[in-house]
Motif scaffolding. Structure first.
Motif, PDB file in Angstrom:
ATOM      1  N   THR A 148       0.927  -1.167  -0.159  1.00 23.43           N
ATOM      2  CA  THR A 148       0.035   0.113  -0.063  1.00 23.43           C
ATOM      3  C   THR A 148       0.929   1.253  -0.173  1.00 23.43           C
ATOM      4  N   TRP A 202       1.454   4.306  -3.115  1.00 20.41           N
ATOM      5  CA  TRP A 202       1.233   5.327  -2.893  1.00 20.41           C
ATOM      6  C   TRP A 202       2.375   6.190  -3.100  1.00 20.41           C
ATOM      7  N   ASN A 257       2.992   6.652  -6.826  1.00 24.01           N
ATOM      8  CA  ASN A 257       1.784   7.465  -7.121  1.00 24.01           C
ATOM      9  C   ASN A 257       2.574   8.935  -7.067  1.00 24.01           C
ATOM     10  N   ARG A 258       2.869   9.286  -5.764  1.00 20.85           N
ATOM     11  CA  ARG A 258       3.270  10.503  -5.368  1.00 20.85           C
ATOM     12  C   ARG A 258       4.490  11.179  -6.304  1.00 20.85           C
ATOM     13  N   GLN A 299      -7.002  12.624   0.978  1.00 18.61           N
ATOM     14  CA  GLN A 299      -6.343  11.748   1.799  1.00 18.61           C
ATOM     15  C   GLN A 299      -6.295  11.858   3.281  1.00 18.61           C
ATOM     16  N   MET A 355       2.734  12.113   3.678  1.00 18.94           N
ATOM     17  CA  MET A 355       2.885  10.562   3.252  1.00 18.94           C
ATOM     18  C   MET A 355       3.836  10.013   4.503  1.00 18.94           C
ATOM     19  N   ASN A 376      -7.449   5.149  -1.225  1.00 20.48           N
ATOM     20  CA  ASN A 376      -6.839   6.482  -1.506  1.00 20.48           C
ATOM     21  C   ASN A 376      -5.812   6.238  -2.819  1.00 20.48           C
ATOM     22  N   ASN A 377      -5.226   5.110  -2.663  1.00 20.50           N
ATOM     23  CA  ASN A 377      -4.323   4.826  -3.884  1.00 20.50           C
ATOM     24  C   ASN A 377      -5.053   4.705  -5.380  1.00 20.50           C
ATOM     25  N   GLU A 382      -6.081   8.487  -5.867  1.00 23.86           N
ATOM     26  CA  GLU A 382      -5.097   9.144  -6.658  1.00 23.86           C
ATOM     27  C   GLU A 382      -4.496   8.738  -7.947  1.00 23.86           C
TER      28      GLU A 382
END
Length: 151
Positions: free
Chosen positions: A4, A8, A11-12, A49, A97, A133-134, A137
């Motif tokens: 997870t 994330w 993604n960021r 988030q 994060m 959330n993932n 996003e």
């Protein structure tokens, strides 16, 4: 949990890489036929988030009420996001994060108020919120990839 957070973080990094290629004017531009811009999508994923993971866990968020009210669901961009705001949002991509990882490791997420998202996902735990959330996003990253073609 490792997957997870790994997803994330990836993604960021993709968000930051995309944003680095555009001027402030381009980040604020709302192309014809679209309802938002790159800047709004950036702010939105940050406040979403915080709401999904922290607020629904009964914890205070690490973003201001002003930021939340600017980028929460149902808001529209003004097209006047400043460079200072963009820089703050870029910094929050990773600082929040890291804070979430730390808070998770320290056992801060104990309770969760169940919530059904606008897309129909029912979230019953903080872990489900982090996984959703993932998805959220990634969906907004797709929107941004489309917007960039028109700016």
């Amino acid at each position: 949990m490792d997957a997870t957070f790994k997803i994330w973080e990836t993604n960021r990094k993709l968000y930051l890489s995309l944003l680095e290629n555009y001027s402030l004017e381009q980040l604020n531009k709302i192309p014809e036929g679209f309802s938002n811009n790159l800047a709004w999508n950036l702010g939105h994923i940050i406040v979403a988030q915080q709401g999904l993971v922290y607020r629904l866990s009964g914890l205070p968020t690490y973003v201001s009420d002003e930021m939340t009210n600017t980028y929460k669901n149902g808001t529209k961009p003004t097209g006047k996001t400043t460079q200072a705001e963009i820089d703050e949002l870029k910094g929050l991509l990773f600082s929040l994060m890291e804070k979430t990882k730390e808070d998770y490791a320290n056992g801060k997420f104990v309770t969760y108020t169940e919530y059904t998202t606008g897309t129909g996902f029912h979230l019953a735990t903080t872990m489900e919120a982090m996984n959703f959330n993932n998805y959220h996003e990634a969906m907004h990253f797709g929107f941004m990839m489309n917007i960039r073609k028109f700016i």
